[in-house]
Design a protein around this motif. Structure first.
Motif, PDB file in Angstrom:
ATOM      1  N   THR A  96       0.832  -1.198   0.000  1.00 52.03           N
ATOM      2  CA  THR A  96       0.000   0.000   0.000  1.00 52.03           C
ATOM      3  C   THR A  96       0.870   1.252   0.000  1.00 52.03           C
ATOM      4  O   THR A  96       0.661   2.179  -0.790  1.00 52.03           O
TER       5      THR A  96
ATOM      6  N   LEU B 155       2.525   1.752  -3.505  1.00 47.37           N
ATOM      7  CA  LEU B 155       1.616   2.166  -4.562  1.00 47.37           C
ATOM      8  C   LEU B 155       1.137   3.599  -4.332  1.00 47.37           C
ATOM      9  O   LEU B 155       1.008   4.381  -5.280  1.00 47.37           O
TER      10      LEU B 155
ATOM     11  N   LEU C 221      -4.800   7.732   5.113  1.00 50.31           N
ATOM     12  CA  LEU C 221      -4.537   6.355   4.700  1.00 50.31           C
ATOM     13  C   LEU C 221      -4.021   5.539   5.878  1.00 50.31           C
ATOM     14  O   LEU C 221      -4.466   4.407   6.127  1.00 50.31           O
TER      15      LEU C 221
ATOM     16  N   SER D 235      -6.727   4.491   8.141  1.00 50.80           N
ATOM     17  CA  SER D 235      -7.473   3.340   7.624  1.00 50.80           C
ATOM     18  C   SER D 235      -6.698   2.047   7.831  1.00 50.80           C
ATOM     19  O   SER D 235      -7.245   1.017   8.243  1.00 50.80           O
TER      20      SER D 235
ATOM     21  N   ARG E 274     -16.324  -4.423   4.668  1.00 47.95           N
ATOM     22  CA  ARG E 274     -16.325  -3.502   5.806  1.00 47.95           C
ATOM     23  C   ARG E 274     -16.561  -2.061   5.359  1.00 47.95           C
ATOM     24  O   ARG E 274     -16.061  -1.613   4.317  1.00 47.95           O
TER      25      ARG E 274
ATOM     26  N   VAL F 194     -13.785   1.749   6.518  1.00 46.12           N
ATOM     27  CA  VAL F 194     -12.621   2.259   5.791  1.00 46.12           C
ATOM     28  C   VAL F 194     -13.071   2.646   4.395  1.00 46.12           C
ATOM     29  O   VAL F 194     -13.835   1.895   3.762  1.00 46.12           O
ATOM     30  N   PRO F 195     -12.633   3.828   3.892  1.00 47.23           N
ATOM     31  CA  PRO F 195     -13.086   4.257   2.566  1.00 47.23           C
ATOM     32  C   PRO F 195     -12.701   3.249   1.478  1.00 47.23           C
ATOM     33  O   PRO F 195     -11.613   2.660   1.538  1.00 47.23           O
TER      34      PRO F 195
ATOM     35  N   HIS G 163      -9.303   3.715  -0.014  1.00 46.39           N
ATOM     36  CA  HIS G 163      -8.154   3.186   0.717  1.00 46.39           C
ATOM     37  C   HIS G 163      -8.034   1.684   0.572  1.00 46.39           C
ATOM     38  O   HIS G 163      -6.944   1.136   0.434  1.00 46.39           O
ATOM     39  N   LEU G 164      -9.181   1.026   0.584  1.00 44.02           N
ATOM     40  CA  LEU G 164      -9.132  -0.430   0.418  1.00 44.02           C
ATOM     41  C   LEU G 164      -8.599  -0.804  -0.958  1.00 44.02           C
ATOM     42  O   LEU G 164      -7.877  -1.788  -1.117  1.00 44.02           O
TER      43      LEU G 164
ATOM     44  N   TRP H  19      -6.455   0.971  -2.737  1.00 47.27           N
ATOM     45  CA  TRP H  19      -4.990   1.137  -2.667  1.00 47.27           C
ATOM     46  C   TRP H  19      -4.343  -0.100  -2.070  1.00 47.27           C
ATOM     47  O   TRP H  19      -3.343  -0.609  -2.557  1.00 47.27           O
ATOM     48  N   MET H  20      -4.975  -0.537  -1.012  1.00 51.72           N
ATOM     49  CA  MET H  20      -4.427  -1.658  -0.280  1.00 51.72           C
ATOM     50  C   MET H  20      -4.384  -2.927  -1.138  1.00 51.72           C
ATOM     51  O   MET H  20      -3.358  -3.595  -1.262  1.00 51.72           O
TER      52      MET H  20
END
Lengths: 192, 192, 192, 192
Positions: free
Chosen positions: C158, C161, C182, C185, D143, D146-147, D150-151, D153-154
């Motif tokens: 993460t 990126l 971020l 999160s 879930r 968390v936005p 962001h997820l 990105w992850m």
DNA sequence: GATGAATGAGAGTTCATTCAT
DNA sequence: GATGAATGAACTCTCATTCAT
């Protein structure tokens, strides 16, 4: 007159030429070999050509003198020649690096100054050798049916090639002892 | 098989070495000599070493073959040797640049690949010469009191030095006619 | 130990890579950037690869140390991770050029020497991150239902990126403040 | 529409980048790889940049489509994501060379044209991924704390780093099977 | 469609040498 | 005596590209 450092540089230069050829003789390598920086070399020699000239002088001191000393000894011509060859083999066995430089006129081909010098040394040596042979011919010690000039080409040429071969074989053969046999053969050829 | 351009490059390279020494053989000089830009040279040879290898092959073609041809001719050993020397003198008179390269092992000292090649050519030639002499000794045409090995050192060495001298004198002497006299002397020496 | 000039060169190199990509990192550009001629660069670095190695060392100094320092702080695992991310965002905001180099393994793909180095740095950092996570899991501070290994891939991936995106957007977004969100999160995700 | 030869060139180009990095992608190498001369390459592509553009199109075809297809399947968001990851691992296992190119934006950094293209592909994919996640959040499948941004990105970051690591380890680990475990962990993390 | 030959630009690097310190 | 820093010139070689055939 040479300083200690100058001698050190010249010796290092000869070794460099021996091991890496003339292309390996760079100021950088030279400085490295004697453990100083490059500009330091220029404290002791004006430029690279002066170093080569100095090498040529060592050559004259170490090799040409063998000839000159021989010239005036009170022994027979054949003995002189025999001794002269032995001296060469001995010198080069002790200092193989010198051999790499001595018979490599090509190295100096670039600089007319150097070429002149090496030519004069070489023809000087040839002249001495020829004189010794002529003396031997006068004494009827050496064959008369062949011009002294040609015999000196022959002797010098054989010597040079023999040493060059020893170099190319990377000194694996015993120059001194094998050389003795060669000298013996050459002596026989010279007899009347 | 060589292209026209490759031949042109090799010839130019030999001339460059002849006139300016090995240090004068740069891709730039080479390109200039044949009238193209530097990268163009690389169309015809992979790199500089390949050019030197090609030069060595010309040498083998031009010189070593003289030896090989001689080996099997149906004439006396002395005639073979005489002819062989004459051929050399003739070749080098025609193509003096070649002589600069042929007898200059130092030039190739850097690259092991090249040194190997030149050594094999040289020892090959020496072996052929020795065989011719041995044959002559068997026929009682050549003296027997000296090993063939030593006689071949002598012949080859004389030849080399003679040519080198002719080079150093910048070809002012007539190699062919003067060489004939030298050959005559050498022949006499070889006689039993 | 680095000289002033070496530092200058490295900085210039990082900037060049940043602005023109790895292809823009030429000795010429580098020399120009620090206002000297090309050979001068070679006084300070043996060759181009050594410059790249030095860049990698800056990377290690600047980035890896963030990890190592974190490892031994007396705070909770989550705090360590938060701080670590913040440090990165802060570093790259200050020195955006570094980011271009840090996460660009492809740049060094050519030279095995460099690839080795970058891989060891990278796996070292991953190991430290994993250890922090494991510690957090032991304390029941971080969720246990997912292997620490996988969580470290997730965190590191993460981070990378996110920074890469910031680069591609040419730093128009505020890495530090957006990054904080971020991190928040990610922290939530890590909770048991 | 691409000709057979064009496809051949693109494939060879991808392989070259994979094995030698972007610096290994030269017209010479390319021509060699497909067994023609260099000018022949220019029959099929106007210049090198066009080749890189074509590579990027393969990338879009091969990778981006995985995303697009997923977007409209009638399955749960988590299933989509799982499938999407599996597809990637599968694609790259089959065509490892593609992975070298896909995640290497640096390669294209030079040419603005290319950078634009890669950025649009990348942000397109990210948007699709984010949409899938949002959909999952709407369904309370994923879930909500968390936005989605962001997820995504992850997820994307983890995927990229994981594949990059597999590359750096020279494909010694089994991407497909090990990847399955990673996906399992990621799924767990996504759960509400 | 493809080739052989060539090119301008530029790559990294090495050379002998200089100069201020 | 020696050094650190620099330089102009030259080196081998590679690049993308062009063009006549």
């Amino acid at each position: 007159m040479q300083t200690e450092r100058q001698r050190e540089i010249i010796e290092a230069a000869i070794h460099l030429i021996h091991h890496k050829g003339i292309q390996g003789l760079t100021i950088k390598n030279l400085a490295q070999a004697i453990g100083v920086t490059e500009p330091a070399v220029y404290r002791h020699f004006e430029n690279k050509i002066q170093i080569l000239i100095a090498i040529l002088d060592v050559f004259r001191g170490n090799t040409a003198n063998i000839f000159e000393q021989e010239q005036f000894r009170q022994v027979s011509a054949l003995e002189k020649i025999t001794h002269l060859f032995n001296e060469h083999f001995s010198t080069f066995t002790t200092n193989p690096a010198l051999a790499s430089v001595v018979f490599s006129e090509e190295i100096f081909k670039n600089e007319p100054l150097l070429l002149d010098k090496i030519m004069s040394v070489m023809s000087g040596n040839m002249a001495i050798l020829r004189d010794i042979i002529q003396e031997g011919q006068a004494n009827e010690e050496i064959r008369n049916d062949v011009p002294a000039e040609h015999l000196s080409w022959m002797l010098m040429g054989t010597l040079r090639l023999y040493i060059k071969n020893w170099q190319l074989q990377q000194h694996t053969m015993n120059l001194k002892s094998e050389g003795k046999k060669l000298i013996h053969s050459l002596s026989r050829i010279l007899l009347p």
